[in-house]
Enzyme design. Structure first.
Site, PDB file in Angstrom:
ATOM      1  N   ARG A 260       1.003  -1.141  -0.686  1.00  0.00           N
ATOM      2  CA  ARG A 260      -0.009  -0.017  -0.308  1.00  0.00           C
ATOM      3  C   ARG A 260       1.116   0.762   0.163  1.00  0.00           C
ATOM      4  O   ARG A 260       1.722   1.379   0.829  1.00  0.00           O
ATOM      5  CB  ARG A 260      -1.455  -0.308   1.239  1.00  0.00           C
ATOM      6  CG  ARG A 260      -1.488   1.193   1.188  1.00  0.00           C
ATOM      7  CD  ARG A 260      -2.553   0.954   3.386  1.00  0.00           C
ATOM      8  NE  ARG A 260      -2.032   1.532   4.000  1.00  0.00           N
ATOM      9  CZ  ARG A 260      -1.354   2.140   4.511  1.00  0.00           C
ATOM     10  NH1 ARG A 260      -1.971   0.866   5.752  1.00  0.00           N
ATOM     11  NH2 ARG A 260      -0.899   2.761   6.152  1.00  0.00           N
ATOM     12  N   HIS A 264      -3.983   4.595   4.644  1.00  0.00           N
ATOM     13  CA  HIS A 264      -4.924   3.172   4.877  1.00  0.00           C
ATOM     14  C   HIS A 264      -5.893   4.582   3.969  1.00  0.00           C
ATOM     15  O   HIS A 264      -6.118   3.442   2.514  1.00  0.00           O
ATOM     16  CB  HIS A 264      -5.206   2.854   5.999  1.00  0.00           C
ATOM     17  CG  HIS A 264      -6.431   2.214   5.931  1.00  0.00           C
ATOM     18  ND1 HIS A 264      -6.425   1.052   5.570  1.00  0.00           N
ATOM     19  CD2 HIS A 264      -7.673   2.513   6.690  1.00  0.00           C
ATOM     20  CE1 HIS A 264      -7.516   0.409   5.777  1.00  0.00           C
ATOM     21  NE2 HIS A 264      -8.166   1.557   6.212  1.00  0.00           N
ATOM     22  N   TYR A 273       3.196   4.267  11.844  1.00  0.00           N
ATOM     23  CA  TYR A 273       3.925   3.986  12.669  1.00  0.00           C
ATOM     24  C   TYR A 273       4.552   3.473  10.942  1.00  0.00           C
ATOM     25  O   TYR A 273       5.292   2.402  11.093  1.00  0.00           O
ATOM     26  CB  TYR A 273       2.658   3.099  12.198  1.00  0.00           C
ATOM     27  CG  TYR A 273       1.675   3.094  11.387  1.00  0.00           C
ATOM     28  CD1 TYR A 273       1.699   2.556  10.134  1.00  0.00           C
ATOM     29  CD2 TYR A 273       0.347   3.848  11.232  1.00  0.00           C
ATOM     30  CE1 TYR A 273       0.606   2.237   8.743  1.00  0.00           C
ATOM     31  CE2 TYR A 273      -0.335   3.768  10.466  1.00  0.00           C
ATOM     32  CZ  TYR A 273      -0.115   3.588   9.087  1.00  0.00           C
ATOM     33  OH  TYR A 273      -0.433   3.124   7.713  1.00  0.00           O
TER      34      TYR A 273
HETATM   35  C1  LIG Z   1     -15.160  -6.055  11.341  1.00  0.00           C
HETATM   36  C2  LIG Z   1     -14.484  -4.348  11.495  1.00  0.00           C
HETATM   37  N1  LIG Z   1     -13.507  -4.021  12.440  1.00  0.00           N
HETATM   38  C3  LIG Z   1     -12.404  -2.903  11.782  1.00  0.00           C
HETATM   39  C4  LIG Z   1     -12.801  -1.976  10.152  1.00  0.00           C
HETATM   40  C5  LIG Z   1     -11.710  -1.127  10.049  1.00  0.00           C
HETATM   41  N2  LIG Z   1     -10.890  -0.864   9.486  1.00  0.00           N
HETATM   42  C6  LIG Z   1     -10.865  -0.947   7.839  1.00  0.00           C
HETATM   43  S1  LIG Z   1     -10.479  -0.711   7.139  1.00  0.00           S
HETATM   44  C7  LIG Z   1      -9.343  -1.659   8.253  1.00  0.00           C
HETATM   45  C8  LIG Z   1      -7.715  -2.502   8.280  1.00  0.00           C
HETATM   46  C9  LIG Z   1      -8.125  -3.296   6.323  1.00  0.00           C
HETATM   47  O1  LIG Z   1      -6.705  -4.141   6.500  1.00  0.00           O
HETATM   48  P1  LIG Z   1      -6.725  -5.083   5.221  1.00  0.00           P
HETATM   49  O2  LIG Z   1      -7.422  -5.755   5.681  1.00  0.00           O
HETATM   50  O3  LIG Z   1      -4.832  -5.351   5.642  1.00  0.00           O
HETATM   51  O4  LIG Z   1      -7.055  -4.046   4.417  1.00  0.00           O
HETATM   52  P2  LIG Z   1      -6.692  -3.163   3.678  1.00  0.00           P
HETATM   53  O5  LIG Z   1      -7.084  -2.079   3.663  1.00  0.00           O
HETATM   54  O6  LIG Z   1      -4.887  -3.401   4.102  1.00  0.00           O
HETATM   55  O7  LIG Z   1      -6.444  -3.291   1.902  1.00  0.00           O
HETATM   56  C10 LIG Z   1      -9.352  -1.774   9.533  1.00  0.00           C
HETATM   57  C11 LIG Z   1      -9.187  -1.867  10.883  1.00  0.00           C
HETATM   58  C12 LIG Z   1     -13.658  -2.671   9.578  1.00  0.00           C
HETATM   59  N3  LIG Z   1     -13.571  -1.354   8.719  1.00  0.00           N
HETATM   60  N4  LIG Z   1     -14.142  -3.479   9.708  1.00  0.00           N
END
Ligand SMILES: Cc1ncc(C[n+]2csc(CCOP(=O)(O)OP(=O)(O)O)c2C)c(N)n1
Lengths: 363, 325
Positions: A260, A264, A273
């Site tokens: 990425r 985020h 971080y």
């Molecule tokens: C059930 C849930 N918990 C927390 C969140 C908050 N949240 C949104 S994106 C994220 C990180 C997601 O990481 P990843 O699965 O690696 O996907 P990326 O965004 O890096 O593509 C979090 C914790 C959420 N959307 N849904």
């Protein structure tokens, strides 16, 4: 550390790669890929155009036109490669970052912007594009994809589902349950994990201690790790996985090893971080630059071609911006629309009450 | 006295609790280096280390389930659920386990787990980031459910929630995170966290509110004053247990009652209050108990949230209706 000393974050030798960061074409015995020059140029065009849409969206957010944006920067190859591997009848289940896959499925980028602008919760017809709605709750869509695949199976159709999720999502119960369902029912589903190394601020080792693709074996189906910045490899590996799934071979987990490049989302501050050196190292693996290098080296495209694509990207950016700004706020009464498929007396009553309340302000 | 934002007051509450009791742990997604997406846990990992401020895997059921196990082992976990809409993957652990285990053990097991949940709308967020799920939890016996409306309460209520031997669901109105006020972080003379409070006395109507809506009601009361109406605003603070005596005292005095919350009105928390007030104040009421809240629809896209969320006008409109009976 696992018994064999591997860690989830290291790229192991089994990474499938067909195009090096320097633009050298290499062969892989399991994943032959024969692309015509036009096809390569088309992939290049996709990559450049979705990056341009993404950049425009980030800029629009900065200018207050979008509430939020989840950038795909750095993940273009994973999305275009896998997206272009789909047959028309295959169904994609995205997270909230799959703008490149949406592009491949013919979803108007302005629809994606509308969601982040806050004018709707989706706004495209999933059936028209075989591209499901964005899913914000992490991991939920993986079970929907498996259920959809079970439907395909029952219908005896020649299709598969392709479901996207992140490295963080692999920790969720739903994702693990979806692996179990897919395996037990031999469902025609391809799990496509974009391992971009970070779940907001949490690095991969906060989610796993083994490379993610190896999880699949514990659930009873194959897993493969592909260079997620290599559009050729993503295309070839996904194409094969989907073909296997369609012909009754059951599920496959693809881990696209990528990065990425941006924050985020536009609300995030990665300087809290992560170190700059990491970003610099990944810049050298840019998914667009390597296709460009390949095209140049093999004289499959000239400067005129690249200039034309850049001009097209600029035009697309302008168009997306213009149409985003023109997106009207929905009418207040839209709150009451589409809550139920059939008439609902409570909603009718509340709608009438609210309309009367709004009228009170007029005149 | 120090001037703090609500986010900082909560941070200070956790910091003090951790200094005081080595068994207090913070856990959740992104609570470490990032300090939480709202920075409520900012700096805590730096000062207390990764053993006490734990960045967990991205799994809400896992967060609450392991917090239960840690609590069984004598720890006092304070869990952060990143946003209201993401508490549902953890709902199973909260409802079937956290709430019921003490009873099942005939009181031998205590589960001092705090579940902090940023709640409510008004920040222009995407889906699942603006909800008010309190009623799911007030309906679950065995949980204490509370919500703060200002920095001082945020500090004292969280301190007490962490000390409490029962599981506490602690809702933090996210659009009030940046509101500032004086907080006394030295004194331990805290108003009990399960009592309601009259935050503005009045004589004509009682406005019952909690969390984000307290401020809105105070604004409405101020505006009503110009029309010669005296509105009393009561901040419920604790939803379970509910401070019924204080509500009854106020409504008997004013004779009118309007309940205000962001969650949908239909089977929302206001329904419980309306029923209670009707039972206890029937002969004192000049008008039926009225409720102001969201419509019975999912939280809308953010460009519509100003229509969805109760504002000063919606509250005053209800007050007008209360007078019209
Ligand atoms: C059930 C849930 N918990 C927390 C969140 C908050 N949240 C949104 S994106 C994220 C990180 C997601 O990481 P990843 O699965 O690696 O996907 P990326 O965004 O890096 O593509 C979090 C914790 C959420 N959307 N849904």
């Amino acid at each position: 550390m696992t018994a064999d000393g591997s860690r989830g974050t290291e790229a192991p030798p089994e990474l499938v790669q067909l195009l090096t960061p320097e633009g050298e074409r290499i062969e892989h015995p399991d994943y032959p890929l024969d692309l015509s020059p036009e096809e390569v140029r088309a992939l290049y065009r996709d990559l450049v155009l979705v990056r341009r849409v993404d950049m425009e969206a980030v800029a629009l957010q900065r200018q207050g036109e979008l509430g939020l944006w989840a950038s795909l920067l750095g993940q273009e190859a994973a999305q275009i490669g896998s997206g272009r591997a789909m047959a028309d009848t295959d169904m994609a289940f995205p997270t909230y970052r799959e703008h490149g896959v949406a592009w491949c499925r013919g979803v108007d980028p302005v629809n994606l912007l509308g969601l982040f602008r806050g004018v709707n919760h989706g706004g495209w017809d999933p059936a028209e594009h075989n591209f499901h709605l964005y899913t914000i709750v992490i991991g939920s869509q993986t079970l929907h994809a498996v259920g959809y695949a079970m439907g395909i199976q029952r219908d005896g159709a020649e299709a598969a589902t392709l479901v996207y999720f992140g490295d963080g999502a692999t920790s969720q119960g739903d994702v693990n349950e979806s692996f179990i369902w897919a395996s037990v029912f031999n469902a025609p589903v391809v799990f496509f994990c974009q391992n971009n190394q970070w779940a907001i601020s949490e690095p991969l080792e906060k989610q796993t201690r083994i490379p993610l693709y190896r999880r699949a074996s514990g659930f009873g189906f194959p897993g493969v790790r592909v260079d997620g910045n290599d559009v050729f490899a993503c295309l070839a590996v996904t194409r094969k996985a989907l073909a296997d799934a369609r012909s009754g071979g059951g599920p496959v987990l693809i881990e696209a090893f990528t990065y990425r490049m941006g924050a985020h989302t536009t609300s995030d501050d990665p300087t809290r971080y992560r170190v700059a050196a990491e970003l610099e190292a990944w810049k050298l693996k840019d998914p667009i630059e390597r296709v460009r290098a390949y095209l140049f080296k093999n004289q499959l495209a000239d400067q005129e071609f690249f200039d034309a694509i850049d001009a097209e990207a600029d035009e697309l950016g302008r168009d997306v911006r213009k149409r985003c700004l023109a997106l009207p706020d929905p009418e207040p009464m839209a709150i009451f629309e589409h809550v139920y498929a059939e008439r609902h007396p409570l909603i009718d009553a509340e709608r009438a009450e609210f309309a009367a309340y709004l009228e009170g302000f007029e005149g | 006295m120090t001037t703090l934002t609500m986010a900082k007051a909560l941070n200070e509450g956790m910091r003090k609790a951790m200094e005081e009791d080595p068994k207090v742990l913070i856990m959740g997604e992104d609570v470490g280096k990032l300090g939480g997406v709202f920075r409520v846990t900012d700096g805590l990992q730096k000062d207390f280390g990764e053993q006490r401020v734990i960045d967990t895997p991205l799994a809400e059921s896992g967060i609450i389930g392991t917090a239960i196990g840690l609590a069984l082992r004598g720890y006092r976990p304070v869990c952060e659920i990143q946003f209201d809409g993401f508490v549902f993957p953890a709902a199973d652990q909260i409802i079937t386990q956290l709430a019921k285990m003490p009873l099942r053990s005939l009181g031998k097991l205590k589960l001092p787990v705090v579940v902090r949940i940023p709640c409510g709308g008004g920040i222009g967020a995407v889906e699942h980031h603006s909800e008010s799920p309190e009623t799911y939890f007030t309906h679950t016996a065995g949980l204490r459910v509370m919500t703060c409306s200002n920095p001082a309460d945020a500090y004292t209520m969280l301190r007490q929630a962490i000390r409490c031997d029962d599981p506490v669901i602690f809702f933090e109105p996210k659009r009030r995170y940046w509101d500032k006020a004086e907080v006394d972080v030295e004194s331990a003379d805290w108003p009990p966290f399960d009592q309601a409070r009259v935050v503005r006395p009045g004589t004509d109507v009682t406005l019952l509110a909690y969390g984000p809506m307290v401020k809105t009601c105070l604004e409405a009361a101020k505006a009503a004053e110009e029309d010669g109406r005296s509105l009393e605003v009561v901040d419920l603070r604790s939803l379970n247990p509910l401070d019924v005596p204080r509500i009854v005292e106020s409504v008997r005095r004013t004779g009118r009652c309007v309940v205000v919350h962001e969650a949908p009105v239909f089977t929302g928390f206001g329904a419980e209050i309306a029923a209670r007030v009707t039972e206890e104040c029937f002969y004192h009421l000049e008008s039926p108990v009225l409720r102001v809240g969201g419509p019975s629809t999912p939280y809308p896209p953010s460009r519509l949230e100003d229509h969805y969320l109760p504002d000063l006008d919606r509250v005053l409109h209800a007050v007008d209706r209360a007078f019209a009976f």
